[in-house]
Design a protein around this motif. Sequence first.
Motif, PDB file in Angstrom:
ATOM      1  N   UNK A  12     -37.309 -24.358  15.606  1.00  0.00           N
ATOM      2  CA  UNK A  12     -36.058 -24.535  16.342  1.00  0.00           C
ATOM      3  C   UNK A  12     -36.159 -25.652  17.374  1.00  0.00           C
ATOM      4  N   UNK A  13     -35.183 -26.518  17.323  1.00  0.00           N
ATOM      5  CA  UNK A  13     -35.069 -27.575  18.315  1.00  0.00           C
ATOM      6  C   UNK A  13     -33.737 -27.473  19.039  1.00  0.00           C
ATOM      7  N   UNK A  14     -33.158 -26.272  19.031  1.00  0.00           N
ATOM      8  CA  UNK A  14     -31.871 -26.044  19.691  1.00  0.00           C
ATOM      9  C   UNK A  14     -31.932 -26.515  21.140  1.00  0.00           C
ATOM     10  N   UNK A  15     -30.965 -27.343  21.507  1.00  0.00           N
ATOM     11  CA  UNK A  15     -30.873 -27.821  22.875  1.00  0.00           C
ATOM     12  C   UNK A  15     -31.805 -28.979  23.208  1.00  0.00           C
ATOM     13  N   UNK A  37     -30.843 -30.180  11.160  1.00  0.00           N
ATOM     14  CA  UNK A  37     -30.888 -28.830  10.597  1.00  0.00           C
ATOM     15  C   UNK A  37     -31.649 -27.881  11.517  1.00  0.00           C
ATOM     16  N   UNK A  38     -32.605 -28.424  12.262  1.00  0.00           N
ATOM     17  CA  UNK A  38     -33.391 -27.619  13.199  1.00  0.00           C
ATOM     18  C   UNK A  38     -32.702 -27.460  14.546  1.00  0.00           C
ATOM     19  N   UNK A  39     -31.489 -28.010  14.689  1.00  0.00           N
ATOM     20  CA  UNK A  39     -30.697 -27.813  15.897  1.00  0.00           C
ATOM     21  C   UNK A  39     -30.800 -28.903  16.940  1.00  0.00           C
ATOM     22  N   UNK A  40     -31.532 -29.961  16.660  1.00  0.00           N
ATOM     23  CA  UNK A  40     -31.709 -31.024  17.652  1.00  0.00           C
ATOM     24  C   UNK A  40     -30.474 -31.907  17.761  1.00  0.00           C
ATOM     25  N   UNK A  41     -30.267 -32.431  18.948  1.00  0.00           N
ATOM     26  CA  UNK A  41     -29.320 -33.528  19.155  1.00  0.00           C
ATOM     27  C   UNK A  41     -30.139 -34.794  18.936  1.00  0.00           C
ATOM     28  N   UNK A  42     -29.643 -35.688  18.085  1.00  0.00           N
ATOM     29  CA  UNK A  42     -30.453 -36.826  17.674  1.00  0.00           C
ATOM     30  C   UNK A  42     -29.828 -38.137  18.131  1.00  0.00           C
ATOM     31  N   UNK A  43     -30.662 -38.976  18.722  1.00  0.00           N
ATOM     32  CA  UNK A  43     -30.260 -40.326  19.070  1.00  0.00           C
ATOM     33  C   UNK A  43     -30.815 -41.229  17.975  1.00  0.00           C
ATOM     34  N   UNK A  66     -25.097 -32.929  18.033  1.00  0.00           N
ATOM     35  CA  UNK A  66     -24.580 -34.184  18.571  1.00  0.00           C
ATOM     36  C   UNK A  66     -25.485 -35.327  18.135  1.00  0.00           C
ATOM     37  N   UNK A  67     -24.880 -36.384  17.631  1.00  0.00           N
ATOM     38  CA  UNK A  67     -25.625 -37.588  17.266  1.00  0.00           C
ATOM     39  C   UNK A  67     -25.029 -38.767  18.024  1.00  0.00           C
ATOM     40  N   UNK A  68     -25.893 -39.528  18.632  1.00  0.00           N
ATOM     41  CA  UNK A  68     -25.509 -40.786  19.260  1.00  0.00           C
ATOM     42  C   UNK A  68     -26.284 -41.872  18.551  1.00  0.00           C
ATOM     43  N   UNK A  69     -25.803 -43.104  18.647  1.00  0.00           N
ATOM     44  CA  UNK A  69     -26.545 -44.160  17.985  1.00  0.00           C
ATOM     45  C   UNK A  69     -26.646 -45.402  18.846  1.00  0.00           C
ATOM     46  N   UNK A  70     -27.738 -46.103  18.622  1.00  0.00           N
ATOM     47  CA  UNK A  70     -27.987 -47.382  19.269  1.00  0.00           C
ATOM     48  C   UNK A  70     -28.446 -48.342  18.183  1.00  0.00           C
TER      49      UNK A  70
END
Length: 86
Positions: A12-15, A37-43, A66-70
Amino acid sequence: MKKNNFVNELFSLDGKTVVLTGAAGRLGSRFAHVLCESGANVILVDNDAKKNIKLKSKLSKKYDTTCELFDIDITNESSVAEMVKK
């Protein structure tokens, strides 16, 4: 996508927020799916803007994260510093 309870508890990577460089590449995009899928918000960090936008769209539709991109070149120190500020 329904998560496997055992896998979800174990990985779990929630939060949590993960910065993924090379996100739009072949391996990076698979890593992005696993992280979401593991719950992470990914940049998502990649220098290919089109692929990065397409990946963000896929992830946003499939997962409740949530996904943000650079769109930067991580070998450019000033670009990385600007990303960190944001």
